[in-house]
Design a protein around this motif. Structure first.
Motif, PDB file in Angstrom:
ATOM      1  N   GLU A   1       1.217  -5.627  10.949  1.00 45.83           N
ATOM      2  CA  GLU A   1       0.661  -4.286  10.835  1.00 45.83           C
ATOM      3  C   GLU A   1       0.965  -3.508   9.556  1.00 45.83           C
ATOM      4  O   GLU A   1       0.260  -2.543   9.248  1.00 45.83           O
ATOM      5  CB  GLU A   1       1.148  -3.446  12.017  1.00 45.83           C
ATOM      6  N   VAL A   2       1.999  -3.869   8.852  1.00 46.23           N
ATOM      7  CA  VAL A   2       2.383  -3.085   7.670  1.00 46.23           C
ATOM      8  C   VAL A   2       1.670  -3.661   6.443  1.00 46.23           C
ATOM      9  O   VAL A   2       1.716  -4.871   6.204  1.00 46.23           O
ATOM     10  CB  VAL A   2       3.917  -3.080   7.487  1.00 46.23           C
TER      11      VAL A   2
ATOM     12  N   ARG B   1       7.863   2.697   9.470  1.00 43.24           N
ATOM     13  CA  ARG B   1       8.567   3.606  10.392  1.00 43.24           C
ATOM     14  C   ARG B   1       7.831   3.689  11.730  1.00 43.24           C
ATOM     15  O   ARG B   1       8.456   3.695  12.782  1.00 43.24           O
ATOM     16  CB  ARG B   1       8.724   4.996   9.778  1.00 43.24           C
ATOM     17  N   GLU B   2       6.512   3.743  11.705  1.00 42.40           N
ATOM     18  CA  GLU B   2       5.736   3.785  12.951  1.00 42.40           C
ATOM     19  C   GLU B   2       5.993   2.543  13.799  1.00 42.40           C
ATOM     20  O   GLU B   2       6.155   2.638  15.021  1.00 42.40           O
ATOM     21  CB  GLU B   2       4.244   3.910  12.645  1.00 42.40           C
TER      22      GLU B   2
ATOM     23  N   ASP C   1       5.509   4.491   5.629  1.00 37.78           N
ATOM     24  CA  ASP C   1       5.173   5.259   6.836  1.00 37.78           C
ATOM     25  C   ASP C   1       4.785   4.333   7.978  1.00 37.78           C
ATOM     26  O   ASP C   1       5.194   4.538   9.128  1.00 37.78           O
ATOM     27  CB  ASP C   1       4.031   6.233   6.553  1.00 37.78           C
ATOM     28  N   ARG C   2       4.006   3.312   7.683  1.00 40.94           N
ATOM     29  CA  ARG C   2       3.598   2.351   8.716  1.00 40.94           C
ATOM     30  C   ARG C   2       4.804   1.584   9.247  1.00 40.94           C
ATOM     31  O   ARG C   2       4.903   1.289  10.432  1.00 40.94           O
ATOM     32  CB  ARG C   2       2.556   1.379   8.166  1.00 40.94           C
TER      33      ARG C   2
ATOM     34  N   HIS D   1       0.861  -1.178   0.000  1.00 35.42           N
ATOM     35  CA  HIS D   1       0.000   0.000   0.000  1.00 35.42           C
ATOM     36  C   HIS D   1       0.901   1.233   0.000  1.00 35.42           C
ATOM     37  O   HIS D   1       2.016   1.193   0.544  1.00 35.42           O
ATOM     38  CB  HIS D   1      -0.882  -0.042   1.250  1.00 35.42           C
ATOM     39  N   PRO D   2       0.447   2.350  -0.558  1.00 42.65           N
ATOM     40  CA  PRO D   2       1.281   3.565  -0.561  1.00 42.65           C
ATOM     41  C   PRO D   2       1.718   4.031   0.831  1.00 42.65           C
ATOM     42  O   PRO D   2       2.727   4.725   0.958  1.00 42.65           O
ATOM     43  CB  PRO D   2       0.386   4.614  -1.233  1.00 42.65           C
ATOM     44  N   THR D   3       0.998   3.638   1.877  1.00 44.62           N
ATOM     45  CA  THR D   3       1.357   4.039   3.236  1.00 44.62           C
ATOM     46  C   THR D   3       2.326   3.065   3.913  1.00 44.62           C
ATOM     47  O   THR D   3       2.694   3.276   5.070  1.00 44.62           O
ATOM     48  CB  THR D   3       0.097   4.135   4.124  1.00 44.62           C
ATOM     49  N   ALA D   4       2.749   2.024   3.217  1.00 43.98           N
ATOM     50  CA  ALA D   4       3.557   0.967   3.844  1.00 43.98           C
ATOM     51  C   ALA D   4       4.847   1.500   4.472  1.00 43.98           C
ATOM     52  O   ALA D   4       5.200   1.105   5.587  1.00 43.98           O
ATOM     53  CB  ALA D   4       3.865  -0.135   2.839  1.00 43.98           C
TER      54      ALA D   4
END
Length: 141
Positions: A120-121, A63-64, A60-61, A55-58
């Protein structure tokens, strides 16, 4: 210096050496590394090919997840990189590393980093088996 030295999702081959260099730290007495590779069987079936999608947010996730591990476990450095795209048998799919003053924390952080990444990612694996069947798996395996 930031404890999260590297957190990335890439469509190019991964380097264990790059991840190890990223976590190198004079304050670390132990470094733990996990390298996930493409295996030839899963669920007793021969794997013909596979690919990873993200996903495009992978990133960022990812890093979280790393930031949370760093908050919970005393580490000097963390690094994690996951591959996307088509992979061959033996290719590296993911590399995670944790450096800490002592080995128990390095092992714990590395294990938690890879386990939380898988849960989670938003990275998905599409496996095609030699018998023609296929499956999608949530996160990396």
């Amino acid at each position: 210096m930031d404890v999260i030295r590297l957190a990335a999702v890439r469509d190019t081959p991964l380097s264990v050496d790059e991840v190890l260099r990223a976590v190198a730290d004079h304050g670390a007495g132990g470094t733990a590394v996990f390298v996930g590779t493409v295996r030839d069987t899963d669920h007793g079936k021969r794997v013909a090919r596979l690919s990873y999608s993200a996903h495009p947010t992978a990133a960022d996730r990812l890093r979280e997840v790393a930031e949370r591990v760093a908050r919970d476990i005393p580490v000097t450095a963390l690094a994690v990189v996951h591959r996307t795209g088509d992979l061959e048998l033996g290719d590296i799919a993911v590399v995670a590393a944790a450096a800490a003053p002592h080995r128990p924390e390095a092992f714990a952080a590395c294990r938690r980093l890879i386990d939380d990444l898988k849960r989670e990612v938003p990275i998905w694996k599409h496996q095609v088996f030699a018998d023609g069947s296929a499956e999608w798996v949530g996160a990396c395996d």
